[in-house]
Design an enzyme around this catalytic site. Structure first.
Site, short mmCIF file in Angstrom:
data_model
loop_
_atom_site.label_atom_id
_atom_site.label_comp_id
_atom_site.label_asym_id
_atom_site.label_seq_id
_atom_site.Cartn_x
_atom_site.Cartn_y
_atom_site.Cartn_z
N LYS A 14 0.85 -1.17 0.01
CA LYS A 14 0.16 0.05 -0.11
C LYS A 14 0.90 1.31 0.09
O LYS A 14 0.81 2.11 -0.83
CB LYS A 14 -0.81 -0.03 1.25
CG LYS A 14 -1.72 -1.36 1.45
CD LYS A 14 -2.96 -1.13 2.57
CE LYS A 14 -2.03 -1.14 3.77
NZ LYS A 14 -1.27 -2.27 4.28
N ARG A 89 -9.28 1.11 8.71
CA ARG A 89 -8.90 -0.47 9.34
C ARG A 89 -10.05 -1.14 10.03
O ARG A 89 -9.70 -2.39 10.16
CB ARG A 89 -7.65 -0.45 9.95
CG ARG A 89 -6.40 -0.73 9.05
CD ARG A 89 -5.15 -0.73 10.16
NE ARG A 89 -4.05 -1.26 9.65
CZ ARG A 89 -2.96 -0.71 9.08
NH1 ARG A 89 -2.68 0.52 9.14
NH2 ARG A 89 -1.85 -1.62 8.64
N ARG A 124 11.62 -6.42 4.48
CA ARG A 124 11.24 -4.77 4.82
C ARG A 124 12.26 -4.27 5.40
O ARG A 124 12.63 -4.72 6.68
CB ARG A 124 9.76 -4.56 5.10
CG ARG A 124 9.50 -3.27 5.39
CD ARG A 124 8.06 -2.70 5.08
NE ARG A 124 7.40 -3.40 6.16
CZ ARG A 124 6.01 -3.18 6.12
NH1 ARG A 124 5.27 -2.41 5.37
NH2 ARG A 124 5.31 -3.95 7.28
N ARG A 157 11.43 -2.91 11.17
CA ARG A 157 10.28 -2.67 12.08
C ARG A 157 10.02 -3.51 13.04
O ARG A 157 10.05 -4.78 12.77
CB ARG A 157 9.04 -2.42 11.15
CG ARG A 157 8.98 -0.89 10.74
CD ARG A 157 7.78 -1.07 9.72
NE ARG A 157 6.60 -1.35 10.10
CZ ARG A 157 5.60 -1.21 9.47
NH1 ARG A 157 5.36 -0.35 8.33
NH2 ARG A 157 4.30 -1.67 10.00
N ARG A 168 -0.66 -9.62 13.25
CA ARG A 168 -1.26 -8.48 12.42
C ARG A 168 -1.84 -9.32 11.06
O ARG A 168 -3.08 -8.57 10.76
CB ARG A 168 0.21 -7.81 11.61
CG ARG A 168 0.64 -7.07 12.76
CD ARG A 168 1.91 -6.33 12.27
NE ARG A 168 1.75 -5.36 11.30
CZ ARG A 168 2.92 -5.02 10.46
NH1 ARG A 168 3.74 -5.49 10.47
NH2 ARG A 168 2.44 -4.12 9.69
P1 ADP Z 1 2.31 -1.99 3.09
O1 ADP Z 1 2.36 -0.19 3.10
O2 ADP Z 1 1.02 -2.54 2.52
O3 ADP Z 1 2.54 -2.43 4.58
P2 ADP Z 1 5.05 -1.62 1.74
O4 ADP Z 1 4.60 -0.79 0.61
O5 ADP Z 1 5.55 -1.28 2.79
O6 ADP Z 1 3.47 -2.49 2.34
O7 ADP Z 1 5.35 -3.19 1.21
C1 ADP Z 1 5.98 -4.03 2.07
C2 ADP Z 1 7.39 -4.61 1.70
O8 ADP Z 1 7.50 -5.27 0.33
C3 ADP Z 1 8.40 -3.49 1.32
O9 ADP Z 1 9.53 -3.81 1.78
C4 ADP Z 1 8.36 -3.13 -0.25
O10 ADP Z 1 9.62 -2.72 -0.63
C5 ADP Z 1 8.12 -4.60 -0.65
N1 ADP Z 1 6.98 -4.57 -1.85
C6 ADP Z 1 6.36 -3.59 -2.24
N2 ADP Z 1 5.48 -4.10 -3.30
C7 ADP Z 1 6.26 -5.14 -3.81
C8 ADP Z 1 5.97 -5.90 -4.85
N3 ADP Z 1 5.13 -5.69 -5.84
N4 ADP Z 1 6.93 -7.01 -4.90
C9 ADP Z 1 7.73 -7.31 -4.06
N5 ADP Z 1 7.99 -6.50 -2.95
C10 ADP Z 1 7.36 -5.61 -2.83
P1 AMP Z 2 1.14 0.33 8.93
O1 AMP Z 2 2.35 1.15 8.80
O2 AMP Z 2 0.01 0.72 8.02
O3 AMP Z 2 1.61 -1.37 8.82
O4 AMP Z 2 0.58 0.25 10.51
C1 AMP Z 2 1.36 -0.04 11.60
C2 AMP Z 2 0.73 -0.07 12.80
O5 AMP Z 2 0.01 1.26 12.98
C3 AMP Z 2 -0.49 -1.08 12.72
O6 AMP Z 2 -0.21 -2.35 12.91
C4 AMP Z 2 -1.36 -0.61 13.84
O7 AMP Z 2 -0.86 -0.81 15.00
C5 AMP Z 2 -1.25 1.22 13.66
N1 AMP Z 2 -2.24 1.60 12.75
C6 AMP Z 2 -1.99 2.00 11.70
N2 AMP Z 2 -2.90 2.73 10.95
C7 AMP Z 2 -4.00 2.20 11.80
C8 AMP Z 2 -5.51 2.32 11.91
N3 AMP Z 2 -6.19 2.80 10.60
N4 AMP Z 2 -6.09 1.82 12.91
C9 AMP Z 2 -5.56 1.23 14.01
N5 AMP Z 2 -4.31 1.10 13.96
C10 AMP Z 2 -3.42 1.65 12.98
#
Ligand code: ADP
Ligand code: AMP
Length: 216
Positions: A14, A89, A124, A157, A168
């Site tokens: 995302k 969420r 990541r 992280r 999660r």
């Molecule tokens: P989210 O915001 O949904 O938690 P991220 O954008 O942080 O996900 O992506 C999670 C991990 O996967 C990051 O390390 C990112 O670089 C990697 N990633 C994102 N999109 C892709 C893809 N299409 N293929 C492989 N790895 C990806």
């Molecule tokens: P993310 O970076 O989107 O993966 O979010 C990391 C963490 O932040 C999540 O696992 C939750 O603990 C908290 N968080 C982020 N967005 C929300 C939301 N909309 N509602 C509740 N918790 C959130």
């Protein structure tokens, strides 16, 4: 004007896609997760309250995140549109967003298997200073362990540890996935295959928004 929601499980890509669409459309990408991590780092009262939820893989209470988003959406840079990454969420969060009077254009749901998610989250890496995101295999930094943008150290992280990832994913399936039906009933949901390269997924997402692509 686009008011978009990037939807999907944790690690679906995302944030990665929000940043690409943000550049393409010139509208801000707003990540509640990033805002919460910044507040934890700065030890603000909100950060201190959110820390234990986030680090154990639970959701931060609705009223806290709803408050953050309500304030953020009144900022000037949102007046021509915005991209929400990680919000809403829960159903109460989606209802609160609707009651803020913002009209959502589309909700893009990135479909990624749990197996691919575990793979993405385990690789990541995050810049400790500027929050740029990397993946050890799929999006590596030029120099191992160092941010390309600012040279600072890359970290893992706390909530990307294996046991927390499992919790999660459970939280996602239980509390967040029902939003698909919520937005589908409102005819706002577009489902995009989130597997494949970052570029493949961007193309699909932008096509789903009706954007004609030249050189993404
Ligand atoms: P989210 O915001 O949904 O938690 P991220 O954008 O942080 O996900 O992506 C999670 C991990 O996967 C990051 O390390 C990112 O670089 C990697 N990633 C994102 N999109 C892709 C893809 N299409 N293929 C492989 N790895 C990806
Ligand atoms: P993310 O970076 O989107 O993966 O979010 C990391 C963490 O932040 C999540 O696992 C939750 O603990 C908290 N968080 C982020 N967005 C929300 C939301 N909309 N509602 C509740 N918790 C959130």
């Amino acid at each position: 004007m686009y008011n978009l929601i990037m939807f999907g499980p944790p690690g679906a890509g995302k944030g990665t896609q929000a940043k690409i669409i943000s550049k393409q459309f010139g509208i801000p990408a707003i990540s509640t997760g990033e805002m919460i991590r910044a507040a934890i780092k700065a030890s603000t009262p909100m950060g201190l309250a959110a820390k234990s939820y986030t680090e154990s893989g639970s959701l931060v209470p609705d009223e806290v995140v709803i408050g953050i988003i309500k304030e953020r959406l009144t900022e000037d840079d949102c007046k021509n549109g915005f991209i929400l990454d990680g919000f809403p969420r829960t159903i109460p969060q989606a209802e609160a967003l609707a009651s803020m009077g913002v009209e959502i254009t589309k909700v893009i749901s990135f479909e990624v298997s749990d197996k691919a998610i575990v793979d993405r989250m385990s690789g990541r890496r995050l810049c400790s200073a500027c929050s740029a995101s990397y993946h050890t295999v799929y999006a590596p930094s030029a120099e191992e362990g160092k941010c390309d943008a600012c040279g600072s150290e890359l970290i893992i992280r706390k909530d990307d540890r294996k046991d927390v990832v499992e919790s999660r994913l459970l939280t996602y399936h239980r509390e967040t996935e029902p939003l698909k039906e919520f937005y589908s009933k409102l005819n706002l949901l577009v489902v995009v295959d989130g597997e494949g390269t970052v570029e493949d997924v961007s193309k699909r997402a932008l096509e789903a928004l009706g954007v004609v692509l030249h050189n993404v």
